[in-house]
Design a protein around this motif. Structure first.
Motif, mmCIF file in Angstrom:
data_model
loop_
_atom_site.group_PDB
_atom_site.id
_atom_site.type_symbol
_atom_site.label_atom_id
_atom_site.label_comp_id
_atom_site.label_asym_id
_atom_site.label_seq_id
_atom_site.Cartn_x
_atom_site.Cartn_y
_atom_site.Cartn_z
ATOM 1 N N ALA A 1 74.935 4.729 43.836
ATOM 2 C CA ALA A 1 75.500 5.148 45.122
ATOM 3 C C ALA A 1 74.545 4.886 46.274
ATOM 4 O O ALA A 1 74.941 4.982 47.439
ATOM 5 N N ASP A 2 73.284 4.587 45.933
ATOM 6 C CA ASP A 2 72.254 4.419 46.962
ATOM 7 C C ASP A 2 71.156 3.533 46.365
ATOM 8 O O ASP A 2 70.919 3.585 45.150
ATOM 9 N N PRO A 3 70.482 2.705 47.181
ATOM 10 C CA PRO A 3 69.394 1.877 46.643
ATOM 11 C C PRO A 3 68.311 2.697 45.931
ATOM 12 O O PRO A 3 67.652 2.196 45.007
ATOM 13 N N PHE A 4 68.134 3.968 46.336
ATOM 14 C CA PHE A 4 67.140 4.828 45.693
ATOM 15 C C PHE A 4 67.439 5.012 44.215
ATOM 16 O O PHE A 4 66.507 5.125 43.395
ATOM 17 N N VAL A 5 68.714 5.058 43.839
ATOM 18 C CA VAL A 5 69.094 5.254 42.436
ATOM 19 C C VAL A 5 68.521 4.124 41.583
ATOM 20 O O VAL A 5 67.893 4.358 40.544
ATOM 21 N N THR A 6 68.721 2.897 42.014
ATOM 22 C CA THR A 6 68.211 1.738 41.286
ATOM 23 C C THR A 6 66.692 1.721 41.270
ATOM 24 O O THR A 6 66.073 1.435 40.244
ATOM 25 N N ARG A 7 66.071 2.064 42.406
ATOM 26 C CA ARG A 7 64.607 2.095 42.476
ATOM 27 C C ARG A 7 64.040 3.126 41.512
ATOM 28 O O ARG A 7 63.041 2.886 40.836
ATOM 29 N N PHE A 8 64.667 4.293 41.451
ATOM 30 C CA PHE A 8 64.190 5.357 40.576
ATOM 31 C C PHE A 8 64.287 4.937 39.109
ATOM 32 O O PHE A 8 63.355 5.146 38.324
ATOM 33 N N ILE A 9 65.401 4.343 38.725
ATOM 34 C CA ILE A 9 65.592 3.910 37.340
ATOM 35 C C ILE A 9 64.647 2.769 36.999
ATOM 36 O O ILE A 9 63.987 2.785 35.951
#
Length: 250
Positions: free
Chosen positions: A227-235
């Motif tokens: 839902a947000d670029p942060f999600v991908t960065r965190f994973i």
């Protein structure tokens, strides 16, 4: 099981939880995940009434989680923290039975329940007479889980229960915990910072950042429908070290 409506929390001028709406479904495992300081442990403490919200409303099984009736409602909740949180001057058995004895439960009932829980958590019965310092980290966590389950609560809350354990013990306990959750069919809310652990346990994963819920869904949804670029960065941040090591080995 739990409904949070517009719940927020600040300490001084720092808002640690923005106004939050959240529904925890009965019989499911909900995992709160995110970087340090994102508000996940604060959210868990609000759910069990250890701290009060600045605004908003929390309902547990249809009842307001207010300070007036928090003690009786909390008897329907089990709480496990990192490294167990056991009283060092009490034996394992005394830690497990503490609240039950405080509520004047019959001694034979307490002992029978303790034996049942020791079998469930694979804790050696002879270890019940030992003090926390005489137990391994994994054993202390089993005792903490037994204490949380002593009153057969409807809701189980766990705040990074495996975070202080070494990787091998942690892996074994992950498998055992998932089996216990499946056997008991309890509603569980678990806090972790590990995306692999979140995916291993969670029916639903709630990813937080700076006091806000960024995305809620399955691990597959977080990976494939961020839902947000942060999600991908965190994973990806948790994948990168292992991926780099594997590449180097080749």
């Amino acid at each position: 099981m739990l409904n949070l409506s517009g719940v927020s929390k600040s300490y001084g001028k720092k808002q640690v939880l923005a106004p939050t709406d959240l529904h925890v479904e009965s019989g499911k495992i909900t995992v709160l995940i995110g970087p340090s300081g994102c508000g996940k442990s604060t959210l868990l403490r609000l759910m069990i009434g250890l701290i009060a919200p600045d605004a908003g409303r929390i309902e547990f099984e249809g009842n307001d989680l207010s300070q007036a009736d928090i003690e009786s409602l909390r008897h329907k909740m089990g709480y496990v923290i990192q490294d167990g949180g056991l009283f060092p001057h009490l034996t394992a058995a005394q830690n497990v039975g503490l609240l039950a004895r405080h509520l004047n439960r019959k001694e034979e009932t307490v002992r029978a329940r303790m034996t049942e829980l020791a079998e469930l958590t694979h804790f050696p019965v002879e270890g019940l007479d030992r003090y926390p310092v005489q137990l391994s980290g994994g054993q202390r966590q089993r005792v903490s889980l037994m204490r949380a389950l002593m009153l057969d609560p409807d809701l189980l809350l766990l705040d990074e229960p495996l975070g202080a354990l070494d990787p091998l013990i942690r892996t074994d306990l992950q498998v055992e915990l998932r089996e216990i959750f499946a056997a008991l069919k309890k509603t569980v809310v678990l806090v972790t910072h590990d995306i692999g652990e979140a995916g291993f346990f969670g029916d639903r994963i709630i990813l937080m950042r700076e006091g806000n819920i960024i995305q809620s869904g399955t691990l597959d949804e977080l990976v494939n429908q961020p839902a947000d670029p942060f999600v991908t960065r965190f994973i990806n941040a948790q994948r990168s070290p292992l991926a780099a090591l594997s590449g180097g080995d080749r």
